[in-house]
Design a protein around this motif. Structure first.
Motif, PDB file in Angstrom:
ATOM      1  N   ARG A  22       0.671  -1.138  -0.034  1.00 54.46           N
ATOM      2  CA  ARG A  22       0.021   0.064   0.134  1.00 54.46           C
ATOM      3  C   ARG A  22       0.983   1.294  -0.053  1.00 54.46           C
ATOM      4  O   ARG A  22       0.634   2.111  -0.766  1.00 54.46           O
ATOM      5  CB  ARG A  22      -1.046   0.005   1.265  1.00 54.46           C
ATOM      6  CG  ARG A  22      -1.556   1.335   1.322  1.00 54.46           C
ATOM      7  CD  ARG A  22      -2.357   1.225   2.798  1.00 54.46           C
ATOM      8  NE  ARG A  22      -3.162   2.673   2.583  1.00 54.46           N
ATOM      9  CZ  ARG A  22      -4.058   2.896   3.326  1.00 54.46           C
ATOM     10  NH1 ARG A  22      -4.500   2.014   4.257  1.00 54.46           N
ATOM     11  NH2 ARG A  22      -4.811   4.127   3.099  1.00 54.46           N
ATOM     12  N   GLU A  38       0.767   3.922  -2.998  1.00 51.76           N
ATOM     13  CA  GLU A  38       0.405   5.317  -2.684  1.00 51.76           C
ATOM     14  C   GLU A  38       1.322   6.512  -2.875  1.00 51.76           C
ATOM     15  O   GLU A  38       1.032   7.685  -3.257  1.00 51.76           O
ATOM     16  CB  GLU A  38      -0.148   5.652  -1.507  1.00 51.76           C
ATOM     17  CG  GLU A  38      -1.608   4.707  -1.079  1.00 51.76           C
ATOM     18  CD  GLU A  38      -2.527   5.471  -0.029  1.00 51.76           C
ATOM     19  OE1 GLU A  38      -2.023   5.668   1.116  1.00 51.76           O
ATOM     20  OE2 GLU A  38      -3.575   5.463  -0.158  1.00 51.76           O
ATOM     21  N   ARG A  59     -10.768   9.109  -9.338  1.00 51.35           N
ATOM     22  CA  ARG A  59      -9.988  10.140  -8.834  1.00 51.35           C
ATOM     23  C   ARG A  59      -8.656   9.394  -8.663  1.00 51.35           C
ATOM     24  O   ARG A  59      -7.342   9.973  -8.314  1.00 51.35           O
ATOM     25  CB  ARG A  59     -10.044  10.859  -7.491  1.00 51.35           C
ATOM     26  CG  ARG A  59     -11.523  11.344  -7.505  1.00 51.35           C
ATOM     27  CD  ARG A  59     -11.590  12.754  -8.369  1.00 51.35           C
ATOM     28  NE  ARG A  59     -10.370  13.818  -8.038  1.00 51.35           N
ATOM     29  CZ  ARG A  59      -9.783  14.703  -8.747  1.00 51.35           C
ATOM     30  NH1 ARG A  59     -10.418  14.703  -9.884  1.00 51.35           N
ATOM     31  NH2 ARG A  59      -9.059  15.543  -8.389  1.00 51.35           N
ATOM     32  N   HIS A  60      -8.361   8.444  -9.046  1.00 48.72           N
ATOM     33  CA  HIS A  60      -6.993   7.303  -9.181  1.00 48.72           C
ATOM     34  C   HIS A  60      -6.799   7.222  -7.880  1.00 48.72           C
ATOM     35  O   HIS A  60      -5.455   7.195  -7.547  1.00 48.72           O
ATOM     36  CB  HIS A  60      -5.976   8.187 -10.227  1.00 48.72           C
ATOM     37  CG  HIS A  60      -6.413   7.985 -11.530  1.00 48.72           C
ATOM     38  ND1 HIS A  60      -6.063   7.069 -12.434  1.00 48.72           N
ATOM     39  CD2 HIS A  60      -7.381   8.746 -12.064  1.00 48.72           C
ATOM     40  CE1 HIS A  60      -6.500   7.690 -13.638  1.00 48.72           C
ATOM     41  NE2 HIS A  60      -7.360   8.325 -13.241  1.00 48.72           N
ATOM     42  N   ARG A  61      -7.608   7.044  -6.825  1.00 48.97           N
ATOM     43  CA  ARG A  61      -7.255   7.057  -5.493  1.00 48.97           C
ATOM     44  C   ARG A  61      -7.015   5.257  -5.077  1.00 48.97           C
ATOM     45  O   ARG A  61      -7.747   4.635  -5.747  1.00 48.97           O
ATOM     46  CB  ARG A  61      -8.040   7.496  -4.290  1.00 48.97           C
ATOM     47  CG  ARG A  61      -8.234   9.033  -4.553  1.00 48.97           C
ATOM     48  CD  ARG A  61      -9.360   9.257  -3.471  1.00 48.97           C
ATOM     49  NE  ARG A  61     -10.009  10.625  -3.579  1.00 48.97           N
ATOM     50  CZ  ARG A  61     -11.147  10.936  -4.036  1.00 48.97           C
ATOM     51  NH1 ARG A  61     -11.836  10.163  -4.135  1.00 48.97           N
ATOM     52  NH2 ARG A  61     -11.411  12.220  -3.765  1.00 48.97           N
ATOM     53  N   ARG A  83      -8.314   2.418  -3.216  1.00 52.42           N
ATOM     54  CA  ARG A  83      -9.345   2.212  -2.098  1.00 52.42           C
ATOM     55  C   ARG A  83      -9.631   0.808  -1.528  1.00 52.42           C
ATOM     56  O   ARG A  83     -10.324   0.093  -1.823  1.00 52.42           O
ATOM     57  CB  ARG A  83     -10.729   2.521  -3.113  1.00 52.42           C
ATOM     58  CG  ARG A  83     -10.887   3.925  -3.452  1.00 52.42           C
ATOM     59  CD  ARG A  83     -10.725   4.950  -2.391  1.00 52.42           C
ATOM     60  NE  ARG A  83     -12.082   4.725  -1.738  1.00 52.42           N
ATOM     61  CZ  ARG A  83     -13.289   5.239  -2.245  1.00 52.42           C
ATOM     62  NH1 ARG A  83     -13.552   6.043  -3.141  1.00 52.42           N
ATOM     63  NH2 ARG A  83     -14.164   4.996  -1.340  1.00 52.42           N
TER      64      ARG A  83
END
Lengths: 215, 274
Positions: free
Chosen positions: B165, B169, B260-262, B264
């Motif tokens: 992660r 990120e 939003r290309h986050r 999740r």
């Protein structure tokens, strides 16, 4: 210029402020008060209600990747996806200049990430974050694991960015650093004592320049 | 023993089966002598197998007798639904909500229809084309293999996304679009999903004699003809698995991220939460 309106970061009352270009907003508060959540929300890494305008454009009008090229979040514990830092940098003169400014050698780019010290990794991550020229820097404790000499280099880099017109939102536990760099401060720790309080109530205080930013 | 020979095929009598069933007693004796405590489980498993396979035999006999496109379609849909559920059941961290089940089922429905349609419609081309004797076994083989590939690919994708992660990120924060930020996880997922069928192709004929080919040989088909059928099936499986793994991985990346290309990860849930 950065303008934030009613940003509903988890556990916090809605936050509103304005940050002019070339200014530094210091975010203060105890651990767990939502400082990192605020930076992540500004970089649009978590879904958060409210409005963030950068030079007039609201974040929803800008594609996510483009937004994060302008609003650059540098985590307190930087992560790496390549085996060495090399693949994280563009091979250009700007990279060399940044490494030199932060007291890092080019040879470090080819060392396995795991063999670099925590402080070296933190400075490399800062170089990575500013290399492509973002408009706003969201820095989460950028000098937390640095000795005094390295921390001074990092502060000099931040001052250079401010002078170039970059806005900085800085999370730091170092009060002296906050006074040296900050033009404004955002407190995330007061007004939390009442029962049933929805969360930490942020207040924005201005520095000697007297510019009000709380809406 | 006393089977009637028809067209090279030797039918089994129920007495043959009863004698073979005695071998299960050997298993039970092992459990009793060494106190493995497996007698009850063994009995239950044996009874389940007899009832389940018997039921399938009669259902297939009924549907084969109809030769109706509707009955064939109905059973095909049941097979897809069960295979889709199996994909979900094999995930450590399935997606939340409808997609938990929908992702695998939609992929298997699409790829199963395509591969079976290609094989039965164009290559084997039986008369009538909707003959359940061709469609259902081929669909079954397609589903069995693609569901393994899809399960492995999704499990790998979500496991890496959770483990990596911070690095994912970091890429997102530096302005990478979601496909780029998750490219490492995607590559690993597709590799893990397609390796079993590649290994099966390499081992076919030497380490293992594929079940369908064995069955056709037992049914009296010329071994070379049986081989041709098996090769056709293996080629179909390779293509179908690759397509299913690709689709499931791409869909998985889109579900793991938003517009939003986050990243999740909140859209996954651990089995312990269930």
């Amino acid at each position: 210029m950065l303008r934030v309106e009613h940003l509903a970061v988890r556990g916090l009352a809605p936050i509103s402020f304005e940050l002019p270009a070339g200014r530094c907003l210091v975010v203060e508060g105890p651990s767990g008060s939502g400082k990192t959540s605020l930076l992540r929300a500004l970089a649009d890494l978590d879904p958060v209600e409210g409005f963030i305008f950068l030079d007039g454009a609201e974040r929803r009008e800008v594609p996510g990747p483009e937004w994060r090229r302008l609003m650059r979040y540098a985590a307190s514990e930087p992560a790496w996806w390549g085996a060495t830092p090399r693949s994280h940098f563009a091979p250009d003169a700007e990279t060399d200049r940044l490494l030199a400014a932060l007291g890092l050698s080019r040879a470090m780019l080819d060392q396995p990430v795991a063999e670099l010290s925590t402080g070296e990794r933190q400075r490399l991550a800062l170089a990575r974050a500013v290399a492509d020229g973002p408009r706003i820097l969201l820095l989460d404790e950028p000098t937390a694991s640095l000795d005094a000499k390295s921390a001074a280099l990092v502060e000099a880099l931040i001052v250079g960015q401010l002078q170039a017109g970059v806005g900085v939102v800085l999370v730091t536990h170092d009060g002296a650093q906050a006074r040296r760099l900050g033009h404004f401060a955002l407190q995330l720790d007061n007004g939390t004592t009442g029962a049933g309080d929805p969360g930490h109530r942020p207040t924005l205080v201005t520095n000697a320049e007297g510019q009000s930013c709380q809406s | 023993m006393n089977g009637a020979i028809m067209n090279g095929y030797v039918a089994l009598s129920y007495l043959d089966l009863a004698i073979a069933a005695l071998l299960v007693l050997l298993n039970g004796a092992l459990s009793i002598v060494f106190r493995l405590g497996l007698e009850r489980t063994l009995l239950l498993a044996t009874v389940r197998m007899v009832v389940q396979l018997g039921a399938v035999g009669f259902v297939l006999k009924f549907i084969f007798a109809q030769t109706s496109p509707l009955w064939t379609l109905a059973l095909a849909l049941v097979m897809v639904a069960i295979a889709g559920r199996e994909v979900w059941a094999r995930q450590t961290t399935p997606f939340r909500g409808w997609w938990a089940y929908g992702l695998g089922t939609a992929t298997l429905l699409f790829v199963g229809t395509l591969a079976t349609g290609f094989a039965v419609g164009l290559l084997i081309a039986p008369e009538p084309w909707y003959g359940p004797r061709f469609i259902l076994p081929i669909l079954g083989m397609m589903l069995g293999n693609t569901l393994t590939g899809v399960s492995l690919a999704l499990e790998t994708l979500t496991t890496i996304a959770r483990r990596e992660r911070a690095a994912i990120e970091a890429r997102i924060a530096l302005g990478s679009p979601r496909m780029e930020a998750l490219s490492g996880a995607m590559r690993q997922a597709m590799k893990t999903g397609t390796l079993p069928i590649i290994n099966a192709m390499a081992a076919a004929g030497i380490v293992s004699l594929p079940g369908m080919m064995t069955g056709q040989i037992l049914a009296g088909i010329d071994p070379v003809e049986a081989t041709k059928y098996q090769l056709l099936i293996m080629f179909l499986l390779a293509g179908a698995t690759a397509l299913a793994v690709l689709l499931a991985t791409l869909a998985g990346v889109h579900l793991l991220t938003d517009e939003r290309h986050r990243l999740r990860l909140d859209r996954l849930h651990l089995r312990s939460d269930l």
